[in-house]
Structures are given as structure tokens and as C-alpha cells.
Scaffold this motif. Structure first.
Motif, PDB file in Angstrom:
ATOM      1  N   ARG A 129      70.448  23.908  41.354  1.00 51.82           N
ATOM      2  CA  ARG A 129      70.532  22.644  40.628  1.00 51.82           C
ATOM      3  C   ARG A 129      69.515  22.597  39.501  1.00 51.82           C
ATOM      4  O   ARG A 129      68.806  21.623  39.325  1.00 51.82           O
ATOM      5  N   THR A 130      69.467  23.636  38.725  1.00 46.84           N
ATOM      6  CA  THR A 130      68.532  23.714  37.625  1.00 46.84           C
ATOM      7  C   THR A 130      69.185  23.164  36.372  1.00 46.84           C
ATOM      8  O   THR A 130      70.332  23.471  36.073  1.00 46.84           O
ATOM      9  N   LEU A 131      68.424  22.358  35.644  1.00 48.52           N
ATOM     10  CA  LEU A 131      68.864  21.857  34.355  1.00 48.52           C
ATOM     11  C   LEU A 131      67.737  22.086  33.369  1.00 48.52           C
ATOM     12  O   LEU A 131      66.578  21.800  33.663  1.00 48.52           O
ATOM     13  N   VAL A 144      68.762  17.744  17.763  1.00 46.97           N
ATOM     14  CA  VAL A 144      69.681  18.555  18.546  1.00 46.97           C
ATOM     15  C   VAL A 144      69.128  18.642  19.963  1.00 46.97           C
ATOM     16  O   VAL A 144      68.015  19.118  20.176  1.00 46.97           O
ATOM     17  N   VAL A 145      69.913  18.153  20.907  1.00 43.74           N
ATOM     18  CA  VAL A 145      69.537  18.191  22.322  1.00 43.74           C
ATOM     19  C   VAL A 145      70.478  19.185  22.997  1.00 43.74           C
ATOM     20  O   VAL A 145      71.697  18.991  22.998  1.00 43.74           O
ATOM     21  N   SER A 146      69.921  20.251  23.543  1.00 39.35           N
ATOM     22  CA  SER A 146      70.717  21.278  24.208  1.00 39.35           C
ATOM     23  C   SER A 146      70.539  21.154  25.713  1.00 39.35           C
ATOM     24  O   SER A 146      69.411  21.027  26.198  1.00 39.35           O
ATOM     25  N   VAL A 147      71.659  21.215  26.407  1.00 40.04           N
ATOM     26  CA  VAL A 147      71.674  21.042  27.860  1.00 40.04           C
ATOM     27  C   VAL A 147      72.230  22.317  28.486  1.00 40.04           C
ATOM     28  O   VAL A 147      73.301  22.784  28.090  1.00 40.04           O
ATOM     29  N   ALA A 148      71.510  22.869  29.458  1.00 39.41           N
ATOM     30  CA  ALA A 148      71.956  24.086  30.135  1.00 39.41           C
ATOM     31  C   ALA A 148      71.799  23.906  31.641  1.00 39.41           C
ATOM     32  O   ALA A 148      70.784  23.388  32.108  1.00 39.41           O
ATOM     33  N   GLY A 149      72.813  24.332  32.379  1.00 41.62           N
ATOM     34  CA  GLY A 149      72.750  24.252  33.837  1.00 41.62           C
ATOM     35  C   GLY A 149      73.644  23.158  34.371  1.00 41.62           C
ATOM     36  O   GLY A 149      74.678  22.848  33.795  1.00 41.62           O
ATOM     37  N   GLU A 150      73.216  22.572  35.495  1.00 38.81           N
ATOM     38  CA  GLU A 150      74.011  21.563  36.189  1.00 38.81           C
ATOM     39  C   GLU A 150      73.491  20.166  35.900  1.00 38.81           C
ATOM     40  O   GLU A 150      72.315  19.871  36.124  1.00 38.81           O
ATOM     41  N   LEU A 151      74.392  19.315  35.437  1.00 38.33           N
ATOM     42  CA  LEU A 151      74.065  17.912  35.174  1.00 38.33           C
ATOM     43  C   LEU A 151      74.724  17.079  36.268  1.00 38.33           C
ATOM     44  O   LEU A 151      75.935  16.875  36.274  1.00 38.33           O
ATOM     45  N   ASP A 152      73.911  16.654  37.212  1.00 36.73           N
ATOM     46  CA  ASP A 152      74.429  15.898  38.353  1.00 36.73           C
ATOM     47  C   ASP A 152      73.432  14.821  38.748  1.00 36.73           C
ATOM     48  O   ASP A 152      72.469  14.566  38.024  1.00 36.73           O
ATOM     49  N   HIS A 153      73.649  14.195  39.902  1.00 40.20           N
ATOM     50  CA  HIS A 153      72.777  13.092  40.304  1.00 40.20           C
ATOM     51  C   HIS A 153      71.340  13.542  40.565  1.00 40.20           C
ATOM     52  O   HIS A 153      70.429  12.732  40.503  1.00 40.20           O
ATOM     53  N   HIS A 154      71.120  14.821  40.797  1.00 41.91           N
ATOM     54  CA  HIS A 154      69.767  15.336  40.990  1.00 41.91           C
ATOM     55  C   HIS A 154      69.054  15.566  39.660  1.00 41.91           C
ATOM     56  O   HIS A 154      67.846  15.388  39.573  1.00 41.91           O
ATOM     57  N   LEU A 199      76.472  21.065  24.556  1.00 44.99           N
ATOM     58  CA  LEU A 199      76.836  21.264  25.962  1.00 44.99           C
ATOM     59  C   LEU A 199      77.330  22.679  26.247  1.00 44.99           C
ATOM     60  O   LEU A 199      77.901  22.936  27.304  1.00 44.99           O
ATOM     61  N   ALA A 200      77.107  23.600  25.323  1.00 43.37           N
ATOM     62  CA  ALA A 200      77.654  24.953  25.449  1.00 43.37           C
ATOM     63  C   ALA A 200      77.191  25.668  26.719  1.00 43.37           C
ATOM     64  O   ALA A 200      77.930  26.474  27.282  1.00 43.37           O
ATOM     65  N   GLU A 201      75.991  25.385  27.179  1.00 45.69           N
ATOM     66  CA  GLU A 201      75.453  26.074  28.357  1.00 45.69           C
ATOM     67  C   GLU A 201      75.524  25.218  29.622  1.00 45.69           C
ATOM     68  O   GLU A 201      74.944  25.567  30.652  1.00 45.69           O
ATOM     69  N   PHE A 225      78.031  22.571  34.948  1.00 47.88           N
ATOM     70  CA  PHE A 225      78.607  21.594  35.867  1.00 47.88           C
ATOM     71  C   PHE A 225      78.203  20.209  35.399  1.00 47.88           C
ATOM     72  O   PHE A 225      77.083  20.012  34.914  1.00 47.88           O
ATOM     73  N   CYS A 226      79.103  19.248  35.548  1.00 49.72           N
ATOM     74  CA  CYS A 226      78.794  17.863  35.200  1.00 49.72           C
ATOM     75  C   CYS A 226      79.552  16.946  36.140  1.00 49.72           C
ATOM     76  O   CYS A 226      80.789  16.989  36.183  1.00 49.72           O
ATOM     77  N   ASP A 227      78.829  16.129  36.910  1.00 47.66           N
ATOM     78  CA  ASP A 227      79.490  15.178  37.798  1.00 47.66           C
ATOM     79  C   ASP A 227      79.539  13.805  37.129  1.00 47.66           C
ATOM     80  O   ASP A 227      79.182  13.651  35.954  1.00 47.66           O
ATOM     81  N   SER A 228      79.982  12.799  37.867  1.00 49.39           N
ATOM     82  CA  SER A 228      80.139  11.466  37.289  1.00 49.39           C
ATOM     83  C   SER A 228      78.804  10.878  36.826  1.00 49.39           C
ATOM     84  O   SER A 228      78.771  10.115  35.854  1.00 49.39           O
ATOM     85  N   THR A 229      77.713  11.239  37.475  1.00 50.22           N
ATOM     86  CA  THR A 229      76.401  10.765  37.038  1.00 50.22           C
ATOM     87  C   THR A 229      76.066  11.344  35.671  1.00 50.22           C
ATOM     88  O   THR A 229      75.532  10.646  34.805  1.00 50.22           O
ATOM     89  N   GLY A 230      76.389  12.600  35.464  1.00 47.63           N
ATOM     90  CA  GLY A 230      76.177  13.227  34.160  1.00 47.63           C
ATOM     91  C   GLY A 230      77.036  12.585  33.093  1.00 47.63           C
ATOM     92  O   GLY A 230      76.580  12.346  31.967  1.00 47.63           O
TER      93      GLY A 230
END
Length: 118
Positions: A4-6, A19-29, A53-55, A58-63
Motif C-alpha cells: 500500500r505504498t503511495l 504538476v502533482v504526480s501520483v504513483a502506487g495505490e490510492l486507497d483509504h490507507h 496518474l500515469a504511475e 490502484f484507485c478505490d472510491s476513497t481515491g
């Protein structure tokens, strides 16, 4: 067990865009981490924001909620907001919930920056 690394990075482009870059899992954690970065990001008519969002793996409803919050903030402050590098899976999710009709997408960060007025 999944990792669960972001990683969220923020850079200011010479155009003034952030520019905000997001890599990894975006979830409730991990969404609080992303929210904090967005809270500290300037939004406004002279401060466009590109969320890459290229990297994102995973993205759940919280993300999704964090992304909608960024959209609402951009709308409230008259900031341009682009989402780039969106995977086909995430685009299907956006389409299913109707966000493909309100979010602005570009294939890459470079495309988004070129779409800004000079």
C-alpha cells in the motif's frame, strides 16, 4: 498482502502550473497523504494544476473522492485542472461514475501544459 505504498510528488512548472504526480495505490490507507499534498497546492486562475496518474496502480472510491475534491477546489477557484496518464481501467471507472464528462483529460503532462494559454 498488497503493498500500500503511495508516492506523491509536486513540482512547479515554469509556466506556473503545479504538476502533482501520483504513483502506487490510492486507497483509504493512502488517500490522506495525497489530500495533504493537494491541500498545500495552490489553485487559482493563474495557478493551473496537472495531476499525473500515469504511475497509479490502484484507485478505490476513497481515491476517487480525493480527485473529485480536487476538481471541486479547481472549479471554486477558477483553476484549470487536468488529469493525465489515466489508464484504460481508471477511465472505465470514470466513465461508469460519469466523471469522464466533467474532468479534463490529456494523454500526458506535456499535452496538458501545451493546452494552457501562453
Amino acid at each position: 498482502m498488497t503493498d500500500r505504498t503511495l508516492t506523491v510528488t509536486r513540482q512547479t512548472h515554469p509556466s506556473g502550473a503545479t504538476v502533482v504526480s501520483v504513483a502506487g495505490e490510492l486507497d483509504h490507507h493512502t488517500s490522506p497523504q495525497f489530500s495533504r499534498v493537494l491541500d498545500d497546492t495552490p489553485f487559482g486562475p493563474e495557478a493551473p494544476v496537472v495531476i499525473d496518474l500515469a504511475e497509479l496502480t490502484f484507485c478505490d472510491s476513497t481515491g476517487i473522492t480525493v480527485l473529485v475534491t480536487a476538481y471541486r477546489r479547481a472549479h471554486a477557484t477558477s483553476a484549470r485542472l487536468f488529469f493525465t496518464g489515466t489508464s484504460s481501467h481508471l477511465m472505465r471507472v470514470f466513465h461508469t461514475v460519469g466523471l469522464d464528462k466533467i474532468f479534463t483529460f490529456e494523454p500526458t503532462t506535456e499535452h496538458a501544459l501545451k493546452a494552457l494559454p501562453s
